[in-house]
Write an enzyme that holds these catalytic residues in place. Structure first.
Site, PDB file in Angstrom:
ATOM      1  N   ARG A 124       0.825  -1.228   0.000  1.00  0.00           N
ATOM      2  CA  ARG A 124       0.000   0.000   0.000  1.00  0.00           C
ATOM      3  C   ARG A 124       0.851   1.267   0.000  1.00  0.00           C
ATOM      4  NH1 ARG A 124      -2.949  -3.097   3.570  1.00  0.00           N
ATOM      5  NH2 ARG A 124      -4.843  -3.941   2.647  1.00  0.00           N
ATOM      6  N   LYS A 147       2.171  11.495 -11.054  1.00  0.00           N
ATOM      7  CA  LYS A 147       1.312  10.542 -11.772  1.00  0.00           C
ATOM      8  C   LYS A 147       2.155   9.323 -12.106  1.00  0.00           C
ATOM      9  CE  LYS A 147      -2.275  12.607 -14.661  1.00  0.00           C
ATOM     10  NZ  LYS A 147      -2.597  12.793 -16.091  1.00  0.00           N
ATOM     11  N   GLU A 189       7.027  17.467 -25.530  1.00  0.00           N
ATOM     12  CA  GLU A 189       6.400  17.903 -24.265  1.00  0.00           C
ATOM     13  C   GLU A 189       6.835  19.339 -23.933  1.00  0.00           C
ATOM     14  OE1 GLU A 189       4.046  16.056 -22.803  1.00  0.00           O
ATOM     15  OE2 GLU A 189       4.537  13.929 -22.958  1.00  0.00           O
ATOM     16  N   LYS A 233       4.783  22.879 -14.486  1.00  0.00           N
ATOM     17  CA  LYS A 233       4.149  21.659 -13.989  1.00  0.00           C
ATOM     18  C   LYS A 233       3.837  21.795 -12.500  1.00  0.00           C
ATOM     19  CE  LYS A 233       3.542  16.915 -14.506  1.00  0.00           C
ATOM     20  NZ  LYS A 233       3.864  15.703 -15.206  1.00  0.00           N
ATOM     21  N   GLU A 243      -6.102  16.032 -10.833  1.00  0.00           N
ATOM     22  CA  GLU A 243      -6.677  16.253 -12.168  1.00  0.00           C
ATOM     23  C   GLU A 243      -8.202  16.298 -12.195  1.00  0.00           C
ATOM     24  OE1 GLU A 243      -4.500  14.331 -15.446  1.00  0.00           O
ATOM     25  OE2 GLU A 243      -6.433  14.206 -16.450  1.00  0.00           O
ATOM     26  N   ARG A 247      -5.374  20.677 -14.108  1.00  0.00           N
ATOM     27  CA  ARG A 247      -4.302  19.748 -14.542  1.00  0.00           C
ATOM     28  C   ARG A 247      -4.598  19.143 -15.913  1.00  0.00           C
ATOM     29  NH1 ARG A 247      -0.748  15.485 -10.860  1.00  0.00           N
ATOM     30  NH2 ARG A 247       0.668  14.925 -12.543  1.00  0.00           N
ATOM     31  N   ASN A 251      -2.828  17.613 -20.599  1.00  0.00           N
ATOM     32  CA  ASN A 251      -3.166  16.565 -21.576  1.00  0.00           C
ATOM     33  C   ASN A 251      -3.305  17.121 -22.992  1.00  0.00           C
ATOM     34  OD1 ASN A 251      -3.247  14.626 -19.560  1.00  0.00           O
ATOM     35  ND2 ASN A 251      -5.390  15.082 -19.097  1.00  0.00           N
ATOM     36  N   HIS A 254      -2.790  14.992 -25.990  1.00  0.00           N
ATOM     37  CA  HIS A 254      -2.743  13.601 -25.540  1.00  0.00           C
ATOM     38  C   HIS A 254      -3.985  12.787 -25.878  1.00  0.00           C
ATOM     39  CE1 HIS A 254       0.837  14.982 -23.542  1.00  0.00           C
ATOM     40  NE2 HIS A 254       1.087  13.791 -23.050  1.00  0.00           N
ATOM     41  N   HIS A 258      -2.808   9.772 -27.708  1.00  0.00           N
ATOM     42  CA  HIS A 258      -2.897   8.409 -27.174  1.00  0.00           C
ATOM     43  C   HIS A 258      -3.565   7.463 -28.180  1.00  0.00           C
ATOM     44  CE1 HIS A 258      -2.429   9.508 -22.622  1.00  0.00           C
ATOM     45  NE2 HIS A 258      -1.296   9.552 -23.287  1.00  0.00           N
ATOM     46  N   HIS A 271       6.108   8.194 -27.571  1.00  0.00           N
ATOM     47  CA  HIS A 271       5.064   8.983 -26.909  1.00  0.00           C
ATOM     48  C   HIS A 271       5.109  10.433 -27.405  1.00  0.00           C
ATOM     49  CE1 HIS A 271       2.326  10.413 -23.873  1.00  0.00           C
ATOM     50  NE2 HIS A 271       3.220  11.299 -23.477  1.00  0.00           N
TER      51      HIS A 271
END
Ligand SMILES: NC(=O)c1ccc[n+]([C@@H]2O[C@H](COP(=O)([O-])OP(=O)(O)OC[C@H]3O[C@@H](n4cnc5c(N)ncnc54)[C@H](O)[C@@H]3O)[C@@H](O)[C@H]2O)c1
Ligand SMILES: [Zn+2]
Length: 365
Positions: A124, A147, A189, A233, A243, A247, A251, A254, A258, A271
């Site tokens: 955990r 993230k 990026e 950031k 998010e 935030r 993206n 993205h 993606h 990417h």
């Protein structure tokens, strides 16, 4: 040396940027915590980075006199999955890692995402997590902000957790060994940050000589690029760590990115290349619906081209749309789509999926 802080809800990340900082890793990894200092450290790295920097890091860390292990994952996005994470759990449990121990991620965004996810979930959550990013993409983006996650066959980053690293050590000298295409992928990026928040970044990126043996002043500019991206950031993540609002602007590029990345089975496009295509698509759509100022698309394409990054879809629009739908950014029957009004100004619009399909028709032209 630049020392920045990101105050997360659970813990604060310290981010240090300095050429050669890898050699001082032991000093910075020494935890000041008296209650729960680690009794073991596991460095997680990939099969390419291991041959380049693992020995050096382990040599430095041996000064800490804490038992040290490493685990090497196969390099490549196609290994960013639960199977790889499962093997990390096996290694941690084999060495009796406990909650108070330490994981160090040494590598690009793939290694950082995998190791961060393992640290967030094993028992955990492991107390100490350090990120040492070794690609431009990881230094400007993925190592900061907490993230973590892995891909499923259904799509990118579909399993994950938020876990701020305690420390991020950014050493721009590590970029010297990056293959040119990997470096360029990271520039996508950087360009993203320029588009959504800081147009001067685009100018700075443009006037910098990015070649390996560039002059010292260009290396300093690259450090400045990294710092500016990290500062953006930090600001965005501090305002919205999990998010739910702001935030989402990170993206940008993205959603469609993606989709094309998945269509290429995570191997055809990197990417960054996929994000480049996604950003160009978002700006083209933005212009066609009157949100983005005219001329931005043309300018963005020329910036992307100057870094040999692609801008056109690799597959027919319908296929890209289909691949996008499994992306986690879909919510209900709408997608939070990031558009720019002009360079430096982003806007998130929740668009019904059917409407987005219609808007994407312009990409087939
Ligand atoms: N968590 C986040 O917030 C976040 C943000 C952006 C991107 N990402 C993720 O990051 C990943 C992409 O990261 P990436 O582009 O760094 O890919 P990567 O980690 O696969 O690295 C690219 C290649 O470069 C090699 N490499 C790494 N460092 C090197 C060095 N210093 N010298 C020589 N070779 C080196 C790697 O072995 C790999 O082959 C994607 O999975 C993406 O989803 C995550
Ligand atoms: Zn990204």
């Amino acid at each position: 040396m630049k020392v920045l802080k990101l105050a997360g809800k659970q813990n604060t990340s310290k981010i240090m940027i300095e050429k050669g900082i890898l050699r001082e890793a032991a000093e910075f990894c020494r935890t000041k915590s008296t209650v729960a200092a680690p009794s073991k450290i596991c460095v997680i790295t990939d099969s390419n980075v291991a041959g380049l920097y693992l020995k050096e890091l382990e040599k430095r860390l041996s000064d800490l006199n804490i038992p040290l292990f490493h685990h090497i994952v196969s390099a490549g996005e196609e290994h960013k999955n639960l199977e790889t994470v499962s093997r990390i759990y096996d290694a941690l449990s084999e060495h009796n890692f406990g909650r108070d121990d330490m994981i160090i991620a040494l590598g690009g965004g793939v290694t950082g995402d995998i190791a961060g996810f393992a640290a967030a979930t094993y028992l955990r959550g492991i107390r100490h997590l350090i990120q040492i990013p070794t690609t431009l993409l990881a230094q400007v983006d993925s190592s900061v902000g907490g993230k973590t996650g892995v891909d499923l066959p259904q799509g990118k980053n579909l399993v994950g957790a938020f876990r701020q690293p305690d420390l991020v050590l950014i050493d721009p000298e590590l970029l010297d060994t990056l293959p040119e295409n990997v470096y360029r992928s990271g520039m996508a990026e950087v360009i993203k940050y320029g588009c959504i928040s800081d147009p001067e970044l685009l100018e700075l990126a443009f006037k910098t000589d990015h070649k390996k043996h560039a002059k010292e002043e260009d290396k300093d500019r690259i450090m400045e690029l990294i710092e500016r991206c990290v500062r953006i950031k930090i600001k965005v993540v501090e305002a919205d760590e999990t998010e739910e609002g702001l935030r989402r602007i990170l993206n940008f590029g993205h959603t469609i990115g993606h989709g094309v990345e998945k269509l290429g089975n995570f191997t055809k496009l990197s990417h960054g290349e996929a994000v480049a295509i996604g950003m160009a698509a978002a700006v083209k759509i933005g212009e066609s619906i009157g949100i983005t100022r005219d001329g931005c698309y043309e300018k963005l394409v020329s910036i992307l081209q100057s870094f040999s990054l692609p801008s056109g879809l690799t597959d027919p629009v319908d296929k890209v749309y289909g691949a996008m739908l499994s992306d986690k950014k879909k919510q209900g029957d709408g997608i939070h789509f990031v558009l720019i009004e002009e360079f430096g100004k982003a806007q998130v619009k929740k668009i019904p999926v059917a409407e987005l399909k219609n808007m994407m028709k312009v990409l087939g032209d």
